[in-house]
Every structure is written in C-alpha cells, then in structure tokens.
Design an enzyme around this catalytic site. Structure first.
Site, PDB file in Angstrom:
ATOM      1  CD  GLU A   1      63.500  21.281 -14.445  1.00  0.00           C
ATOM      2  OE1 GLU A   1      62.797  20.414 -13.963  1.00  0.00           O
ATOM      3  OE2 GLU A   1      63.829  22.430 -13.546  1.00  0.00           O
ATOM      4  CG  ASP A   2      68.488  22.702 -15.498  1.00  0.00           C
ATOM      5  OD1 ASP A   2      67.725  23.367 -15.872  1.00  0.00           O
ATOM      6  OD2 ASP A   2      68.779  22.480 -14.215  1.00  0.00           O
TER       7      ASP A   2
END
Ligand SMILES: [Mn+2]
Length: 270
Positions: free
Chosen positions: A151-152
């Site tokens: 996600e990051d």
C-alpha cells in the site's frame, strides 16, 4: 496467556523461550549498542527451542526462495556458520522479513510530531500479535511486518509472493487498500470487506487498528483536530465489527479504547 515482558530486561534473560521473545528482540535490536553488547544473543537464537506453530501453512517447498521449509534450509546450510538452522529457521524468516520491510519503508516516517520511523509501526503490529494475541503462526507475523509495504511503498504482491510465498503475500493482499480509489471509498470498503477476510488477515487488521488507535491516544498526527481523531475511532469501531470472533484479547483491548472514547460498540455482529 503470555504476560507482557518488561522492556528493560536483557535479551538473554527471556530470549530462548518463545517466538514472542524473538519478536521482542527485533525491537531491542533497533539499539545497535545493546545488540553488540550482548554476544549471547545469537547463541540464544540458535539454541532456542522451536516455537509451537498453530496452523502454519507456508506453502510447498521451492528451492531458491526465502520461504522454503526449515528442513530444506537446514539441509543446505549444514556447512554454514549458523549451527542449528532447523531450530532457528523461524528466526531467520522473521529477520529476513523485517529487513525487507525496513528497506522498503526506509525513507518513511509516521505522521506523529516526533516523526517516528515508519518501520516502528509494522514491527509494533507484529509484536502486538505475538505478545498480546498469543499468535505463533509465523506467516501471520510475517504478514504483519509486511502489511503496509504494498500500500505504501513500491512493493508488489508478485514480489512478496516470490520472496515470502503465497500464504504471506495472500494475507498482505487481503489487508491492502486499492489506492486508485478515493480515500473515503477505501475507508468504506474496509468496513464492508472486513467480515469477508480470512482469519489470518483479520488478526493483522485487528492488531493494525489497535496499534493506530493507541498511537492516536498518545498523540494525534500533526494537523488532526480532536473531531477528526474521534471520527477515526468511530470508523475503526465499524471495521472491527466485521473482525469480531477472531481474537478475544485484541477485541477486548479495542473495546476498552472505544468505550473510553464513548464510541458505542453496538453489538458484536457485522
Ligand atoms: Mn498499518
């Protein structure tokens, strides 16, 4: 239930007993002086009894990947310097995993005023699972360490599958938001999807929420109003409704936080 270990004890005082303690060592290891000053650490790791692993399903063996079974690696590493690879294979896997996550998050910081290194978060989530939820399933602990990499960071699920196997990458996939969607929609989907997650993914999500809510309790991110903090608690409570029936200890701790904030639990079903 395993009691919390005081953070001030030396590695070797508690280290050889459980996987729980091994995770604790990852936190201690952020202090290189402590690490270097304790030469018995590595002996403790190597001689530690193999932890009981619940439903450990790590996929089939596949040479060349980090997620090969302990037996595979033990056979290959008999001439290496690590004396008991079979007994330390879980430790090696966890170190490989936390190192991967640390490399991926290396330039990221939490949003708190202190600018805490981001890696503290996934390590802390894994530690909640090992120390507070009693989780000994190494795949779950690995997924916790990796849970924000896709996600990051630039990490892909294919990359995770190649390095850590389909079980770990599958859990991470379940806890990864689709970042192409607007933030409000992602938050709504977390509420909707929670109940459909696998038990392993539910564990990671519960621990992630518990970590983040505790973070908010100790200090909101810069620029967050009290109202925004309260809204986060309300939303988190909605997500947790879909995760219930997974781990009583984590759910009780979350409920205490919600209650303290005046957020109604409104039943135990999603
Ligand atoms: Mn997270």
């Amino acid at each position: 239930m395993h009691a919390l270990l005081p953070g001030t004890r030396r590695f070797v005082d508690h280290f050889p007993r459980f996987t729980f303690d091994r995770l604790d060592s990852l936190l201690f290891a952020s202090d290189p002086l402590l690490f270097a000053s304790d030469p018995l650490l590595f002996a403790s790791v190597s001689l530690a009894p193999r932890a009981r692993r619940g439903s450990d399903v790590r996929g089939s063996s596949k040479p060349g990947n980090a997620w090969r079974s302990g037996a595979d690696r033990a056979a290959q590493q008999t001439t290496d310097s690590i004396p008991t690879m079979e007994s330390s294979s879980d430790v090696a896997l966890l170190l490989e995993t936390v190192n991967f996550a640390a490399e991926k998050h290396r330039n990221q910081r939490r949003k708190d005023a202190a600018g805490t290194p981001y890696i503290n978060h996934p390590i802390g989530v894994a530690r909640i699972l090992s120390h507070e939820a009693g989780v000994t399933d190494v795949c779950v602990l690995q997924a916790a360490l990796l849970h924000d990499t896709v996600e990051d960071t630039d990490t892909t699920l294919d990359e995770l599958q190649a390095r850590f196997g389909p079980v770990v990458s599958g859990i991470v996939a379940e806890v990864t938001d689709d970042k192409s969607l607007p933030k409000a929609e992602r938050k709504r989907l977390q509420v909707e999807h929670a109940r459909h997650c696998s038990p392993r993914a539910k564990l990671v999500k519960l621990a992630d929420k518990l970590y983040n809510l505790r973070d908010l309790e100790t200090g909101a991110p810069q620029g967050w109003s009290e109202e925004r903090v309260q809204q986060y608690f309300v939303w988190a409570c909605d997500v947790v409704k879909g995760l219930r029936g997974t781990n009583a200890a984590l759910e009780q701790k979350l409920d205490e936080l919600f209650t303290k904030r005046g957020v109604p639990l409104s039943g135990t079903n999603a």
